[in-house]
Every structure is written in structure tokens, then in C-alpha cells.
Scaffold this motif. Structure first.
Motif, short mmCIF file in Angstrom:
data_model
loop_
_atom_site.label_atom_id
_atom_site.label_comp_id
_atom_site.label_asym_id
_atom_site.label_seq_id
_atom_site.Cartn_x
_atom_site.Cartn_y
_atom_site.Cartn_z
N HIS A 54 0.82 -1.21 0.00
CA HIS A 54 0.00 0.00 0.00
C HIS A 54 0.86 1.27 0.00
CE1 HIS A 54 -2.83 -3.15 1.12
NE2 HIS A 54 -3.72 -2.39 0.52
N TYR A 55 2.06 1.20 0.57
CA TYR A 55 3.01 2.30 0.40
C TYR A 55 3.25 2.53 -1.10
CZ TYR A 55 4.76 2.47 5.29
OH TYR A 55 4.91 2.63 6.65
N GLU A 56 3.46 1.43 -1.82
CA GLU A 56 3.79 1.53 -3.25
C GLU A 56 2.61 2.11 -4.04
OE1 GLU A 56 6.68 1.10 -4.38
OE2 GLU A 56 7.77 -0.34 -3.14
N ASP A 57 1.38 1.82 -3.60
CA ASP A 57 0.22 2.45 -4.24
C ASP A 57 0.23 3.96 -4.00
OD1 ASP A 57 -0.85 0.18 -5.34
OD2 ASP A 57 -2.35 -0.14 -3.77
N ILE A 58 0.45 4.34 -2.75
CA ILE A 58 0.36 5.75 -2.37
C ILE A 58 1.41 6.59 -3.08
CG2 ILE A 58 0.56 7.39 -0.44
CD1 ILE A 58 -0.48 5.08 1.37
N ILE A 59 2.62 6.09 -3.17
CA ILE A 59 3.71 6.90 -3.71
C ILE A 59 3.54 7.12 -5.21
CG2 ILE A 59 5.41 5.13 -4.34
CD1 ILE A 59 7.50 6.96 -2.86
N ARG A 60 2.67 6.34 -5.85
CA ARG A 60 2.43 6.52 -7.28
C ARG A 60 1.33 7.53 -7.58
NH1 ARG A 60 5.04 2.05 -6.51
NH2 ARG A 60 6.36 1.17 -8.16
N LEU A 72 7.71 9.14 2.36
CA LEU A 72 7.23 7.81 2.05
C LEU A 72 8.34 6.94 1.47
CD1 LEU A 72 4.84 5.92 2.02
CD2 LEU A 72 4.09 6.94 -0.13
N LYS A 73 9.21 7.55 0.68
CA LYS A 73 10.35 6.79 0.13
C LYS A 73 11.23 6.27 1.26
CE LYS A 73 13.43 5.35 -2.92
NZ LYS A 73 14.50 4.90 -2.03
N ARG A 74 11.42 7.06 2.30
CA ARG A 74 12.19 6.61 3.46
C ARG A 74 11.48 5.44 4.16
NH1 ARG A 74 16.00 9.19 1.46
NH2 ARG A 74 16.70 11.21 2.21
N GLN A 75 10.16 5.52 4.22
CA GLN A 75 9.40 4.44 4.85
C GLN A 75 9.49 3.16 4.03
OE1 GLN A 75 5.72 6.86 5.03
NE2 GLN A 75 5.63 6.36 7.22
N ILE A 76 9.47 3.30 2.71
CA ILE A 76 9.62 2.13 1.84
C ILE A 76 11.00 1.51 2.00
CG2 ILE A 76 9.77 1.39 -0.58
CD1 ILE A 76 7.52 3.42 -1.18
N ASP A 77 12.03 2.35 2.09
CA ASP A 77 13.39 1.85 2.31
C ASP A 77 13.48 1.06 3.61
OD1 ASP A 77 14.29 2.96 -0.03
OD2 ASP A 77 15.24 4.70 0.90
N ALA A 78 12.88 1.62 4.67
CA ALA A 78 12.90 0.94 5.98
C ALA A 78 12.12 -0.37 5.91
CB ALA A 78 12.31 1.86 7.05
N SER A 79 11.01 -0.35 5.18
CA SER A 79 10.21 -1.56 5.03
C SER A 79 10.97 -2.64 4.27
CB SER A 79 8.90 -1.22 4.30
OG SER A 79 8.11 -2.37 4.12
N ASN A 80 11.70 -2.24 3.23
CA ASN A 80 12.51 -3.20 2.49
C ASN A 80 13.57 -3.84 3.38
OD1 ASN A 80 11.70 -3.57 -0.24
ND2 ASN A 80 12.31 -1.48 -0.71
N GLN A 81 14.15 -3.04 4.26
CA GLN A 81 15.14 -3.59 5.19
C GLN A 81 14.48 -4.58 6.14
OE1 GLN A 81 18.68 -2.76 5.26
NE2 GLN A 81 18.48 -4.71 6.31
#
Length: 203
Positions: A54-60, A72-81
Motif C-alpha cells: 500500500h506504500y507503493e500504491d500511495i507513492i504513485r 514515504l520513500k524513506r518508509q519504503i526503504d525501511a520496510s525493504n530492510q
């Protein structure tokens, strides 16, 4: 079969998330780490994947504000980690589970570890959930629903194949026909010493 447990649990996670359906909702793991370790890990893994979906939906969103997009990009980076960390925790579980197994002399290694196959299965559960939503969305055109149903049929077939392959891999490891060899993550972009931009910023 292990895949049956995993698929059922992933569905449980995704349905739980969509009760509130917001990325900032609180997380509570119903499985105790001490008594139900693998369930605990699988639940956490799929929750991370679901939030990140859902992060990926929002950032688009083409109208997203730049500052919000950066946050949000920072949140996605943290989520990937977190996602990668969870894969390693799950592989550690299997390494411990099969530590007494002596591989046969002709045992082979798989192209991916069990946990990375589980990672794919978790993402596939999300694809199936959301494709089903599109295939049954009443306000969508019939052509759209039909096209999404065809894609859903393929995803369901893919889940059967991936589940079968995962169960076979675990069976082969347990019998000594295959062996596990796990390489810990060597990501460089999150490391203050390996990423030249972070290294320069910390001087």
C-alpha cells in the motif's frame, strides 16, 4: 504441508489489514514467538509486505507532494530492510530445524533458500487478493473484470506451483537430497561505511 499453513496465514494477515486498511494502523502479532515461532515470523513477514504494497500504491499518486513522497520513500526503504531481515530470520528457523540432517554426497543446492520462496508466496497472496478485488469490482467494466479474472486464474495456478515447489524443497532438505546455504544480506546503500553519500554526510 508447510505451504498450506503459510498460505492460510497470509490470507489471515491480509484480511486483518484490510479491516482498517491504512498503512499507519497498529500492528499486533497474535502468535507468540516462544510457542509458535514460525507462525510468528510468517505473520510479521506478510504484514510488512502488505503495508509496503500500500506504500507503493500511495507513492504513485501523481499529485503527491514532494516532501510527502520523500518521507514515504524513506518508509519504503525501511520496510525493504525489515522485509530482508524477516527473510533471514525465517531461513535461520529452517537452518536450526534441519541442523541435524546430514546431506547426501550427491545433495544439491537450490537456486533460492526456503525463506525467499516464502517471500514470493507472501507477495503472491497479495496479488491474488487485490486481483480478486478487481475481478469482482462492480463499478468496473465487464471487460476489465474479465481481464482481471484471467490474470487471477494465472496467479492461482502460480500459487499451486510455487507451493508445490516449496514443499518439495523442504522435503528434499529434510531427507538430505538438498542442503541449505544462506548468504546474509550485503546491502551497501544502507551502510554508513559502504555508501559513499552516507559516508561523506557523516564526516
Amino acid at each position: 504441508m508447510f505451504s498450506d499453513k503459510a498460505n492460510k496465514l497470509f490470507q489471515e494477515v491480509i484480511e486483518k489489514y484490510h479491516v482498517i486498511n491504512t498503512v499507519d494502523q497498529s500492528f499486533e502479532n497474535p502468535y507468540d514467538r516462544n510457542s509458535h515461532l514460525i507462525e510468528h515470523l510468517l505473520y510479521r513477514k506478510c504484514w510488512i509486505d502488505t503495508v509496503q504494497w500500500h506504500y507503493e500504491d500511495i507513492i504513485r499518486d501523481p499529485n503527491i507532494e514532494p516532501v510527502a513522497a520523500l518521507t514515504l520513500k524513506r518508509q519504503i526503504d525501511a520496510s525493504n530492510q525489515d522485509r530482508t531481515d524477516m527473510v533471514e530470520y525465517i531461513d535461520s528457523y529452517f537452518l536450526e530445524k534441519y541442523k541435524e540432517v546430514v546431506p547426501h554426497n550427491n545433495a544439491t543446492i537450490n537456486t533460492e533458500s526456503p525463506a525467499w520462496a516464502i517471500d514470493r508466496l507472501s507477495i503472491l497472496a497479495l496479488k491474488i487478493f487485490h486481483m480478486h478485488e478487481e475481478a469482482t469490482r462492480e463499478e468496473a467494466s465487464q471487460d476489465h473484470r474479465n481481464a482481471c479474472q484471467k490474470k487471477l486464474d494465472v496467479l492461482l495456478e502460480q500459487r499451486i506451483d510455487l507451493s508445490t515447489a516449496l514443499d518439495q524443497l523442504l522435503s528434499d532438505i529434510a531427507s538430505g537430497d538438498k542442503y541449505m546455504k544462506v548468504y546474509k544480506q550485503m546491502k551497501m546503500y544502507n551502510d554508513d561505511e559502504l555508501n559513499p553519500v552516507l559516508r561523506a554526510a557523516n564526516k
